[in-house]
Design a protein around this motif. Structure first.
Motif, PDB file in Angstrom:
ATOM      1  N   SER A  42       0.833  -1.212   0.000  1.00 29.53           N
ATOM      2  CA  SER A  42       0.000   0.000   0.000  1.00 29.53           C
ATOM      3  C   SER A  42       0.869   1.265   0.000  1.00 29.53           C
ATOM      4  CB  SER A  42      -0.945   0.020   1.205  1.00 29.53           C
ATOM      5  OG  SER A  42      -0.209   0.084   2.408  1.00 29.53           O
ATOM      6  N   GLY A  54       3.535   1.781  -1.740  1.00 24.29           N
ATOM      7  CA  GLY A  54       3.819   2.087  -3.149  1.00 24.29           C
ATOM      8  C   GLY A  54       2.626   2.720  -3.851  1.00 24.29           C
ATOM      9  N   VAL A  55       1.434   2.187  -3.573  1.00 30.03           N
ATOM     10  CA  VAL A  55       0.228   2.745  -4.202  1.00 30.03           C
ATOM     11  C   VAL A  55       0.032   4.189  -3.753  1.00 30.03           C
ATOM     12  CG1 VAL A  55      -2.261   2.478  -4.516  1.00 30.03           C
ATOM     13  CG2 VAL A  55      -0.817   0.444  -4.292  1.00 30.03           C
ATOM     14  N   LEU A  56       0.249   4.425  -2.464  1.00 28.06           N
ATOM     15  CA  LEU A  56       0.154   5.800  -1.943  1.00 28.06           C
ATOM     16  C   LEU A  56       1.124   6.713  -2.686  1.00 28.06           C
ATOM     17  CD1 LEU A  56      -0.964   7.771   0.208  1.00 28.06           C
ATOM     18  CD2 LEU A  56       0.913   7.079   1.703  1.00 28.06           C
ATOM     19  N   HIS A  89       2.257   6.362  -5.708  1.00 24.65           N
ATOM     20  CA  HIS A  89       1.793   6.609  -7.089  1.00 24.65           C
ATOM     21  C   HIS A  89       0.693   7.672  -7.121  1.00 24.65           C
ATOM     22  CE1 HIS A  89       3.049   2.194  -8.065  1.00 24.65           C
ATOM     23  NE2 HIS A  89       4.086   2.985  -7.912  1.00 24.65           N
ATOM     24  N   VAL A  90      -0.259   7.514  -6.199  1.00 24.58           N
ATOM     25  CA  VAL A  90      -1.418   8.420  -6.193  1.00 24.58           C
ATOM     26  C   VAL A  90      -1.009   9.832  -5.793  1.00 24.58           C
ATOM     27  CG1 VAL A  90      -3.608   8.881  -4.985  1.00 24.58           C
ATOM     28  CG2 VAL A  90      -3.103   6.582  -5.809  1.00 24.58           C
ATOM     29  N   GLU A 127      -2.181   3.380 -14.890  1.00 26.98           N
ATOM     30  CA  GLU A 127      -2.901   2.363 -15.667  1.00 26.98           C
ATOM     31  C   GLU A 127      -2.653   0.984 -15.047  1.00 26.98           C
ATOM     32  OE1 GLU A 127      -1.550   1.916 -19.702  1.00 26.98           O
ATOM     33  OE2 GLU A 127      -3.084   0.380 -20.114  1.00 26.98           O
ATOM     34  N   ARG A 128      -1.409   0.723 -14.723  1.00 29.47           N
ATOM     35  CA  ARG A 128      -1.038  -0.570 -14.147  1.00 29.47           C
ATOM     36  C   ARG A 128      -1.765  -0.798 -12.806  1.00 29.47           C
ATOM     37  NH1 ARG A 128       3.304  -1.912 -10.709  1.00 29.47           N
ATOM     38  NH2 ARG A 128       3.611  -4.165 -10.691  1.00 29.47           N
ATOM     39  N   ASP A 129      -1.933   0.251 -12.020  1.00 32.12           N
ATOM     40  CA  ASP A 129      -2.624   0.137 -10.729  1.00 32.12           C
ATOM     41  C   ASP A 129      -4.144   0.058 -10.887  1.00 32.12           C
ATOM     42  OD1 ASP A 129      -0.240   0.203  -9.340  1.00 32.12           O
ATOM     43  OD2 ASP A 129      -0.436   2.290  -8.676  1.00 32.12           O
ATOM     44  N   GLY A 130      -4.636   0.196 -12.121  1.00 32.10           N
ATOM     45  CA  GLY A 130      -6.085   0.081 -12.342  1.00 32.10           C
ATOM     46  C   GLY A 130      -6.851   1.372 -12.147  1.00 32.10           C
ATOM     47  N   PHE A 131      -6.145   2.522 -12.156  1.00 34.30           N
ATOM     48  CA  PHE A 131      -6.832   3.807 -11.955  1.00 34.30           C
ATOM     49  C   PHE A 131      -7.185   4.483 -13.282  1.00 34.30           C
ATOM     50  CE2 PHE A 131      -4.072   3.931  -7.948  1.00 34.30           C
ATOM     51  CZ  PHE A 131      -5.080   3.408  -7.167  1.00 34.30           C
ATOM     52  N   LEU A 141     -12.417   2.641 -10.111  1.00 32.62           N
ATOM     53  CA  LEU A 141     -11.479   2.728  -8.978  1.00 32.62           C
ATOM     54  C   LEU A 141     -10.718   4.063  -9.013  1.00 32.62           C
ATOM     55  CD1 LEU A 141     -10.446   0.826  -6.650  1.00 32.62           C
ATOM     56  CD2 LEU A 141      -8.544   0.216  -8.156  1.00 32.62           C
ATOM     57  N   GLU A 178     -12.788   6.992  -7.746  1.00 36.66           N
ATOM     58  CA  GLU A 178     -12.799   7.110  -6.282  1.00 36.66           C
ATOM     59  C   GLU A 178     -11.536   7.806  -5.785  1.00 36.66           C
ATOM     60  OE1 GLU A 178     -15.091   2.858  -5.405  1.00 36.66           O
ATOM     61  OE2 GLU A 178     -13.510   3.504  -4.045  1.00 36.66           O
ATOM     62  N   ALA A 179     -10.381   7.374  -6.307  1.00 37.55           N
ATOM     63  CA  ALA A 179      -9.114   8.006  -5.907  1.00 37.55           C
ATOM     64  C   ALA A 179      -9.129   9.494  -6.260  1.00 37.55           C
ATOM     65  CB  ALA A 179      -7.940   7.314  -6.586  1.00 37.55           C
TER      66      ALA A 179
END
Lengths: 123, 123
Positions: A15, A17-19, A21-22, A64-68, A88, A91-92
């Motif tokens: 998570s 890493g996702v944080l 990216h966002v 794109e890879r994270d599905g956003f 998804l 939402e982000a």
């Protein structure tokens, strides 16, 4: 098997890493811009003042890879690629936009705080 | 005199810099952690896995200058410094925490998206 809850404070948790990216420099602005509407690559680059072609491409790929982000390449000449948010990503983007708008609204308070801080350091 | 509205998409707008402070790698985690309670420097460093002493000090300084973090040095030996959120910082931290919690909650969806993306590229 024990699977622990996602925890961004743990550097090994995915998570984190996702944080990153966002909330990356350009990720925030890409998500916020795409919340308004779909964009072509060149349009998006003009919308986000200061981003390089390379950084924008890299940011879009990561999101794109994270599905956003959804990438749609049209089989036309010259090539045309449209970017939009997935459910998804929407939402982000809503959460990110909330933060962006708050910062724009609170900029005067931040600038006052900086003046006060500078004055205290000098005084 | 005309003063234009703050606009983070404009690289010259000071709001862009504030956005970068709030969403910086460590800024996000510092704000989210301080939303729970005040921390001493060393405690905060242990809470935020992976941050170096230098980066934490720099992040706290930036957030203090922007008026988000309050620094209280106690005149004791050994020195003791407490960090907490200002009212402005509390507002920022609430928005940031919303994003952090959403990411922790949505991690399974992001991981599925990544698998699907990998499979599509291979297939």
């Amino acid at each position: 098997m024990t699977v622990s809850e996602p925890d961004v404070y743990d550097r090994m948790c995915p998570s984190r890493g996702v944080l990153e990216h966002v909330t990356s420099r350009w990720g925030v602005l890409v998500l916020a811009a795409l919340r308004d509407r779909g964009y072509r690559f060149g349009e998006l680059r003009r919308r986000i003042d200061g981003v390089s072609e390379k950084m924008l491409a890299q940011t879009l790929q990561t999101l794109e890879r994270d599905g956003f982000v959804h990438r749609k390449a049209h089989p036309v000449i010259p090539p045309r690629v449209d970017y939009s948010l997935t459910p998804l990503g929407t939402e982000a983007a809503e959460l990110v936009t909330g933060l962006v708008e708050w910062i724009e609204r609170r900029l005067p308070q931040v600038e006052s705080a900086r003046e006060l801080h500078g004055a205290r350091r000098e005084g």
